[in-house]
Structures are given as C-alpha cells and as structure tokens.
Enzyme design. Structure first.
Site, mmCIF file in Angstrom:
data_model
loop_
_atom_site.group_PDB
_atom_site.id
_atom_site.type_symbol
_atom_site.label_atom_id
_atom_site.label_comp_id
_atom_site.label_asym_id
_atom_site.label_seq_id
_atom_site.Cartn_x
_atom_site.Cartn_y
_atom_site.Cartn_z
ATOM 1 N N HIS A 119 0.842 -1.200 0.000
ATOM 2 C CA HIS A 119 0.000 0.000 0.000
ATOM 3 C C HIS A 119 0.883 1.257 0.000
ATOM 4 C CE1 HIS A 119 -2.706 -2.908 2.286
ATOM 5 N NE2 HIS A 119 -3.445 -2.597 1.238
ATOM 6 N N GLY A 144 -2.491 -1.613 -7.290
ATOM 7 C CA GLY A 144 -1.371 -2.545 -7.378
ATOM 8 C C GLY A 144 -1.615 -3.630 -8.414
ATOM 9 N N GLN A 145 -0.548 -4.024 -9.076
ATOM 10 C CA GLN A 145 -0.638 -5.164 -10.003
ATOM 11 C C GLN A 145 -0.979 -6.444 -9.245
ATOM 12 O OE1 GLN A 145 2.820 -6.106 -12.528
ATOM 13 N NE2 GLN A 145 1.979 -8.188 -12.647
ATOM 14 N N GLN A 164 -8.455 -6.711 -10.898
ATOM 15 C CA GLN A 164 -9.140 -5.520 -10.375
ATOM 16 C C GLN A 164 -8.714 -4.272 -11.141
ATOM 17 O OE1 GLN A 164 -9.889 -4.496 -6.032
ATOM 18 N NE2 GLN A 164 -7.982 -3.420 -6.406
#
Ligand code: AMP
EC number: 6.3.2.1
Length: 300
Positions: A47, A157-158, A163
């Site tokens: 994060h 994020g990958q 998503q």
C-alpha cells in the site's frame, strides 16, 4: 523516503463523504492534482508503495481506508478482515498524505442505497467465477471514491491484476475523468507478495504460500528458455503448488493480459495468475511472463 522531500504533515482524518468532497474540491480549485490510493486498511509496504507513487506525481494525496462490505460474499471473511486504523495512520505518518478518508459502512451505503455498477466483461473470468458479485461491489465503491475525491490519478497494485483491469475498463467505458496507474507488486524478500491476509497464515502456511511466487518464477524461467506450450507451463506450476501441499486451487491460468482469455500459445504476452486457499486463507498472485518482474501492466 526521498531526503529532499518536504517534512511530512499529519493527514486530516475525514469520515464523511461531503468532507472529503469539499477537501478535494478546494485542492482542485487551487490548481492542485489529486492522487487517490484506495485501500481496505491493514496497511503494508505494498500500500505504501502506492502512496509513494502518488506523492511523487500529485500535489495532494488521499488515502481511503474502507473495508467494503459489498465486495464480500456472505461466507467470506468480512467480519474477520483486519481493522487497524490507528496503526495505519501511524504507518502513513512519514508520508505526505493530505487526507485519510475512513468512512463507516453506513456513510457509504446509507439506508435506501440501491445503485450498483454492472462490471465489464473481463470481470467474469478468474475472480468472477469464484466470487460472483465481487467486482460489482468493487466497481461501485471505487466509482463512489472517484466521485467523492475527484482524483486525477488513482493508484492500484498489479497484485490485484484483474481488479486494475476491470477498473481501467470501467473508467474508459463510463468516461470517468481519472487516470488509473498500476504499480508493481511488492514482495517480501523471499518472494511472498505482501497482502493484508498474510497475517492469517501460520508459520507453516506461510512457508507453503511461497509456492505461489516460486511457481510464477518457474513459469517465467521456462518461457524465457523458449517453452511455447501453455499446458506444459500450467502443469509445471500445478506440480509446484501441489508439492507444497496446496490442493485448494481456485484457478491457475495463463491468459491474454487484456481480455483474460486463456492463452493458446506463448508467442504473445501472457499473464500467469493463481488463486488458492491455504488453510482458511485465500491468496492471489500473478506475473506477466516474458517481461521484467517489476514491470506493471500497461495503464492509461
Ligand atoms: P487492499 O487493501 O487489499 O484492497 O489493496 C489496496 C491496494 O493496494 C490495491 O490496489 C492493491 O492491488 C494494492 N496492493 C495490495 N498488495 C500489494 C502489493 N503486495 N504490492 C503492490 N500493491 C499492492
């Protein structure tokens, strides 16, 4: 942290939609660019890498912390999902975060709430097969977050490859004026992709979980050595997972990075993705094959 960056300031903690909307509105009126990092809290270095990316590019960074009930099915881990607001704020303190938006479920879904996003087709694969309403909840909450923060750029994020793809498609389809920026997966030194759910793993389960990144590395190695048959790679990955004692595999796939359709050959770029359960914990990981590990998928 860059030593030349300005001294961090304590972020405003806002709980109401109208408060964050006003905050962003003022920033945008002042001509500032707004970056959003949307999270469910229990923050870790993954994060924080998104926060750094936003801080690097945008004048104002907003972090949202909201465990979104509409993306969890009734049998899933909504109630036991870690909620650690105080330590999350502590972890954000070294960064230039302007506001933390931490709404209650009632704030986001007040009585009478009944409007949901129908996710794009790429949501039907992978997670969509095992978590049928998951992306309906994700798209709905993220669109609400885009609306209340009016972000110019949103960092994802990958780690959650599908998503990011679903949200990029949604913003394109609905002309949402936000740029989706996808950032690389942050891993522990031994390869395990950081996840808030890793906290649920026993030491033995954590060792088992290393098979996810190991199988992705093996896939990359075999592709770089010239293997062209997806079935061979999938078999290799499955053997690695099963040898580690992982037998609850939701999906293990090589797919087209844009459509997520299963790859029929490896002459084109592919993404390898895994979702599996280790004990009661569901983990996901992925890797673009034939590219450096740190390379994120294409973003806007
Ligand atoms: P979550 O709190 O799990 O909803 O994740 C919030 C954001 O952090 C999503 O965009 C995730 O893809 C991203 N994220 C989670 N884990 C990692 C990681 N290990 N590396 C990079 N980004 C991550």
């Amino acid at each position: 942290m860059d030593e030349s960056s300005p001294a961090p300031r304590k972020p405003l903690l806002l709980h109401r939609c109208e408060q964050i909307q006003l905050h962003s509105h003022r920033a945008r009126l002042a001509g500032k660019t707004v970056g959003l990092v949307a999270t469910m809290g229990a923050l870790h270095e993954g994060h924080l890498s998104l926060v750094e990316a936003s801080q690097h590019e945008c004048e104002v960074t907003i972090v949202s912390i909201f465990v979104n009930p509409t993306q969890f099915a009734a049998h899933e881990d909504l109630n036991k999902y870690p909620r650690t607001l105080d330590s999350d704020l502590e972890k954000l303190s070294p960064y230039q975060v302007d506001a933390v938006f931490a709404p209650s479920a009632e704030e986001m879904y007040p009585p009478g709430f009944s409007t949901y996003i129908q996710p794009p087709a790429c949501a039907n694969r992978w997670e969509g097969e095992f978590r049928p309403d998951h992306f309906r909840g994700v798209c709905t909450v993220v669109l609400k977050l885009f609306n209340v923060t009016q972000a110019d750029v949103a960092y994802f994020g990958q780690k959650d490859y599908q998503q990011a793809l679903v949200l990029r498609r949604m913003t394109e389809d609905l002309n949402v004026p936000v740029r989706i920026q996808v950032c690389p997966i942050i891993r522990d030194a031994d390869g395990l992709a950081l996840s808030s759910r890793n906290a649920f793993l026993s030491p033995e389960e954590r060792t088992q979980a290393l098979a996810l990144s190991r199988s992705l590395e093996q896939a990359e190695l075999r592709v770089s050595q010239g293997e062209q048959d997806p079935a061979v790679i999938l078999q290799l990955m499955q053997t690695t997972l099963q040898t580690a004692g992982i037998d609850q595999i939701d999906y293990l796939t090589l797919a087209n990075p844009e459509t997520l359709e299963p790859a029929t050959d490896l002459h084109q770029p592919v993404v390898a993705a895994i979702a599996c359960r280790i004990g009661n914990t569901r983990l996901i990981d992925n890797r673009l094959l034939g590219q450096p590990a740190a390379e994120p998928p294409a973003s806007e």
